[in-house]
Motif scaffolding. Sequence first.
Motif, mmCIF file in Angstrom:
data_model
loop_
_atom_site.group_PDB
_atom_site.id
_atom_site.type_symbol
_atom_site.label_atom_id
_atom_site.label_comp_id
_atom_site.label_asym_id
_atom_site.label_seq_id
_atom_site.Cartn_x
_atom_site.Cartn_y
_atom_site.Cartn_z
ATOM 1 N N ASN A 1 -97.690 -65.583 -24.452
ATOM 2 C CA ASN A 1 -97.261 -66.553 -23.446
ATOM 3 C C ASN A 1 -96.942 -65.922 -22.098
ATOM 4 O O ASN A 1 -97.088 -66.573 -21.058
ATOM 5 N N VAL A 2 -96.471 -64.686 -22.110
ATOM 6 C CA VAL A 2 -96.012 -64.034 -20.876
ATOM 7 C C VAL A 2 -97.147 -63.193 -20.305
ATOM 8 O O VAL A 2 -97.611 -62.242 -20.940
ATOM 9 N N ASP A 3 -97.584 -63.543 -19.120
ATOM 10 C CA ASP A 3 -98.734 -62.853 -18.512
ATOM 11 C C ASP A 3 -98.517 -61.351 -18.402
ATOM 12 O O ASP A 3 -99.422 -60.557 -18.655
ATOM 13 N N ARG B 1 -85.451 -56.433 -20.965
ATOM 14 C CA ARG B 1 -83.987 -56.382 -21.049
ATOM 15 C C ARG B 1 -83.327 -57.642 -20.482
ATOM 16 O O ARG B 1 -82.415 -58.202 -21.105
ATOM 17 N N GLU B 2 -83.789 -58.088 -19.309
ATOM 18 C CA GLU B 2 -83.107 -59.166 -18.608
ATOM 19 C C GLU B 2 -83.584 -60.553 -19.009
ATOM 20 O O GLU B 2 -82.814 -61.515 -18.896
ATOM 21 N N ARG B 3 -84.816 -60.696 -19.472
ATOM 22 C CA ARG B 3 -85.362 -62.029 -19.693
ATOM 23 C C ARG B 3 -85.815 -62.263 -21.132
ATOM 24 O O ARG B 3 -85.389 -63.225 -21.769
ATOM 25 N N ILE B 4 -86.688 -61.395 -21.633
ATOM 26 C CA ILE B 4 -87.308 -61.653 -22.938
ATOM 27 C C ILE B 4 -86.275 -61.654 -24.065
ATOM 28 O O ILE B 4 -86.190 -62.613 -24.853
ATOM 29 N N VAL B 5 -85.509 -60.590 -24.174
ATOM 30 C CA VAL B 5 -84.570 -60.485 -25.298
ATOM 31 C C VAL B 5 -83.475 -61.548 -25.235
ATOM 32 O O VAL B 5 -83.214 -62.228 -26.235
ATOM 33 N N PRO B 6 -82.829 -61.767 -24.092
ATOM 34 C CA PRO B 6 -81.764 -62.781 -24.075
ATOM 35 C C PRO B 6 -82.269 -64.214 -24.261
ATOM 36 O O PRO B 6 -81.536 -65.061 -24.769
ATOM 37 N N ARG B 7 -83.512 -64.522 -23.862
ATOM 38 C CA ARG B 7 -83.983 -65.912 -23.863
ATOM 39 C C ARG B 7 -85.271 -66.054 -24.678
ATOM 40 O O ARG B 7 -86.165 -66.818 -24.332
ATOM 41 N N ALA B 8 -85.348 -65.351 -25.771
ATOM 42 C CA ALA B 8 -86.597 -65.257 -26.529
ATOM 43 C C ALA B 8 -87.153 -66.621 -26.934
ATOM 44 O O ALA B 8 -88.358 -66.880 -26.793
#
Length: 386
Positions: free
Chosen positions: A169-171, A324-331
């Motif tokens: 999903n993430v380019d 660290r800032e986006r993927i892991v906290p808002r998986a």
Amino acid sequence: MADHSFSDGVPSDSVEAAKNASNTEKLTDQVMQNPRVLAALQERLDNVPHTPSSYIETLPKAVKRRINALKQLQVRCAHIEAKFYEEVHDLERKYAALYQPLFDKRREFITGDVEPTDAESEWHSENEEEEKLAGDMKNKVVITEKEAATAEEPNPKGIPEFWFTIFRNVDMLSELVQEYDEPILKHLQDIKVKFSDPGQPMSFVLEFHFEPNDYFTNSVLTKTYKMKSEPDKADPFSFEGPEIVDCDGCTIDWKKGKNVTVKTIKKKQKHKGRGTVRTITKQVPNESFFNFFNPLKASGDGESLDEDSEFTLASDFEIGHFFRERIVPRAVLYFTGEAIEDDDNFEEGEEGEEEELEGDEEGEDEDDAEINPKKEPSQPAECKQQ
């Protein structure tokens, strides 16, 4: 003897020079009275760059001395700001410990080790009423078919291919993934972020947890990002907070014939003397997401990297920061695509706001001759600390 002519006691060449000077002055006056010439000169003057540095150079020495004092204060501010970010890092470590039990439960739901309760599974969507109405109507029409379909519907364990779906999903991530990486990433069960211990140099570690698979024996692959939160001595005013300065990967223990980061090629060699030809095989690097764990090293011996290496390193740092800032906290939101839609809407909003501001500026230019004293000054747009 040379013959010098005089007119009223004045040498003739002096008279001629005076006439030429007078004619030049008259010509200059005529040119300067030409509107086109004046407009051209004014345009050239307007285009002369008036940079801040050129202005500073015109200031008296006493004022320059005071400006230097302000720069000294600015350096001290930068060092205080660095301390602030060190404390922020300590807070991140503290709250990471509070998040972790929730992330552990997330992993249990994803892997299917634990089944969420009805209360844990309850979620009210924005279109809940419309969905409920449509669902009720459908139930009345096809109740029998739905019951049969439900009975036959598969119930896989956990949430299959959760992290792999995020990669797709993430380019930024999908660009790194090759077709032969996909079967391996389907075994990815969790990604964790761990911050450096108190008193240790600032850093964070990404941990990629895999279930047993046919590709490598590691259960965890790690990537460590080293950070710096102090002003550069050579350029202290460039400090804008902590920055990633280097990273270390790990050794992947590939099973025989399963290493996707290399490929085997055949090459023909011709003997110079005998002219015979032989075929040799050799391994060369292969594009793969798993090269992520064998990163380029930042130059630490004072030698500068070439442009391509600089770009590769900067991209690596950006990906690590994004995990660290986006993927892991808002998986879950990147799994469903909601976070990606939010990111896209935010970017479109920024562009729209810029166009609107440009339109306002054009309007102000047109209304310069007629100023409305009752018009309130426009409010500055809200800015966010990144």
